[in-house]
Design an enzyme around this catalytic site. Structure first.
Site, PDB file in Angstrom:
ATOM      1  N   LYS A  10       0.787  -1.096  -0.087  1.00  0.00           N
ATOM      2  CA  LYS A  10      -0.030  -0.110   0.128  1.00  0.00           C
ATOM      3  C   LYS A  10       0.802   1.278  -0.070  1.00  0.00           C
ATOM      4  CE  LYS A  10       0.892   1.777   4.400  1.00  0.00           C
ATOM      5  NZ  LYS A  10       1.228   2.851   4.412  1.00  0.00           N
ATOM      6  N   ASP A 137      -1.683  -0.895   9.949  1.00  0.00           N
ATOM      7  CA  ASP A 137      -1.897  -1.155   8.524  1.00  0.00           C
ATOM      8  C   ASP A 137      -2.586  -2.433   8.009  1.00  0.00           C
ATOM      9  OD1 ASP A 137      -1.004   1.361   8.001  1.00  0.00           O
ATOM     10  OD2 ASP A 137       1.193   0.798   7.996  1.00  0.00           O
TER      11      ASP A 137
HETATM   12  O1  C5P Z   1       0.197  -0.208  14.480  1.00  0.00           O
HETATM   13  P1  C5P Z   1       1.949  -0.148  14.200  1.00  0.00           P
HETATM   14  O2  C5P Z   1       2.596  -1.314  14.762  1.00  0.00           O
HETATM   15  O3  C5P Z   1       1.878  -0.178  12.808  1.00  0.00           O
HETATM   16  O4  C5P Z   1       2.431   1.026  14.580  1.00  0.00           O
HETATM   17  C1  C5P Z   1       3.999   1.246  14.693  1.00  0.00           C
HETATM   18  C2  C5P Z   1       4.306   2.479  15.781  1.00  0.00           C
HETATM   19  O5  C5P Z   1       3.920   3.638  14.966  1.00  0.00           O
HETATM   20  C3  C5P Z   1       3.357   2.608  17.026  1.00  0.00           C
HETATM   21  O6  C5P Z   1       4.024   2.104  18.010  1.00  0.00           O
HETATM   22  C4  C5P Z   1       3.486   4.167  17.254  1.00  0.00           C
HETATM   23  O7  C5P Z   1       4.618   4.680  17.666  1.00  0.00           O
HETATM   24  C5  C5P Z   1       3.526   4.756  15.680  1.00  0.00           C
HETATM   25  N1  C5P Z   1       2.055   5.026  15.325  1.00  0.00           N
HETATM   26  C6  C5P Z   1       1.403   6.091  15.759  1.00  0.00           C
HETATM   27  N2  C5P Z   1       0.235   6.359  15.156  1.00  0.00           N
HETATM   28  C7  C5P Z   1      -0.626   5.698  14.460  1.00  0.00           C
HETATM   29  C8  C5P Z   1       0.267   4.502  13.927  1.00  0.00           C
HETATM   30  C9  C5P Z   1       1.366   4.175  14.271  1.00  0.00           C
HETATM   31  O8  C5P Z   1       1.892   6.723  16.709  1.00  0.00           O
HETATM   32  N3  C5P Z   1      -1.570   5.927  14.038  1.00  0.00           N
END
Ligand code: C5P
Length: 300
Positions: A10, A137
């Site tokens: 994506k 994601d």
């Molecule tokens: O959800 P995911 O594991 O992809 O997120 C990785 C990191 O990215 C999270 O731990 C956070 O620090 C940051 N993040 C965020 N806000 C989001 C998505 C991700 O702060 N909406």
């Protein structure tokens, strides 16, 4: 039985970011598009739970820390059957740590493949819910197409989009940590609610490439450019090209996406590969489908 699934990369056509929530995540208003660049995820009946990777990322961990194994564990827990076994083989084409959610695609692929292999009968909505717990994601990799994402990116609704768009992605081998980019965003930006992507969503329905290009925006781009002067240089150089409709950071970076005229895409891609030998140039089109079963082999 052997189940074959494809799962898409994506990019974010817009990524508007707000001030962090109490749980530390940032509220997003984003528009995702799935690309025809896919990983294959194959699940075979087996004792225990194992995985292997072919192609890119052959050096990635294949233990409990891998999102594919986490997906399998989440399904076992959901149905209360820790004894369910499988071997999951991933053929990786999506660049690793390239800002194109390749790990999330494999996770989504594993959810779809194992739901079929283990005959769990979980609904699409249940898979979306399990995916959201595994990563922001993952739900979109299940969803595919073009979607409006809110919450931390996991709340999705389909966006009607006219025609296919052609993309060139410049993949940067030197990674950029997503949490670090979000932390730097908090230092640099006094975010309130994320800005709206409504106009871009309207433009996608009309398929007007110039209008879409005008409305593409990523709030993390100035942050990534601040952290990485090499990216700032690339934005300046690529932004000066007249043959590219839009140049933008992909997600939290460090990859850069460019919206291009499909007829010129191959020429631009080979020129960029010569100018930037340190970067990988990927040409892909979207929208494409979300993670889906392509075929099932009995026996095996
Ligand atoms: O959800 P995911 O594991 O992809 O997120 C990785 C990191 O990215 C999270 O731990 C956070 O620090 C940051 N993040 C965020 N806000 C989001 C998505 C991700 O702060 N909406």
């Amino acid at each position: 039985m052997k189940v074959f699934v494809t799962a898409p990369a994506k990019i974010n056509l817009a990524l508007r970011v707000g001030a962090p929530r109490p749980d530390g995540f940032h509220p997003l208003d984003t528009v995702f598009i799935a690309l025809d660049l896919v990983d294959d995820v194959m699940a075979t009946s087996a004792d225990g739970l194992t995985m292997s990777i072919e192609g890119r990322g052959a050096d990635l961990p294949i233990d409990e820390s891998n999102l594919v194994i986490k997906a399998a564990r989440a399904l076992q827990t959901r149905v209360g059957k820790p004894e369910l076994g499988a071997h999951i083989h991933v053929v990786k084409r999506i660049p690793v740590a390239g800002g194109m959610a390749g790990g999330s695609a494999d996770c989504a692929g594993a959810l779809v493949a194992l739901n079929e292999l283990w005959q769990l009968g979980l609904s699409f909505d249940e898979l979306l819910e399990i995916g959201a717990e595994l990563g922001s994601d993952v739900p979109f990799a299940l969803f595919g197409g073009v979607a409006h994402g809110t919450g931390r990116g996991e709340k999705l609704s389909a966006v009607p989009a006219k025609g296919q768009l052609s993309w060139i992605v410049l993949v940067n081998p030197e990674g950029l940590s997503t949490p670090a980019v979000f932390r730097r965003f908090d230092e640099l930006v006094d975010g309130g609610e994320p800005a709206s992507t409504a106009e871009l969503r309207e433009a996608l329905a009309s398929g007007d490439i110039d209008r879409i290009a005008q409305l593409m925006v990523n709030d993390l781009q100035p942050v990534a450019a601040d952290m990485r002067p090499d990216l700032a240089t690339l934005f300046a150089e690529l932004g000066a090209r007249s043959d590219v409709a839009k140049v933008m950071l992909s997600g939290s970076g460090p990859s850069i996406v460019m919206l291009v005229d499909d007829e010129r895409a191959a020429g631009i891609a080979s020129e960029l590969a010569q100018i930037y030998p340190q970067l990988e140039v990927v040409h892909a089109k979207g929208p494409a489908a979300g993670a889906q079963v392509t075929h099932v082999e009995a026996g095996a």
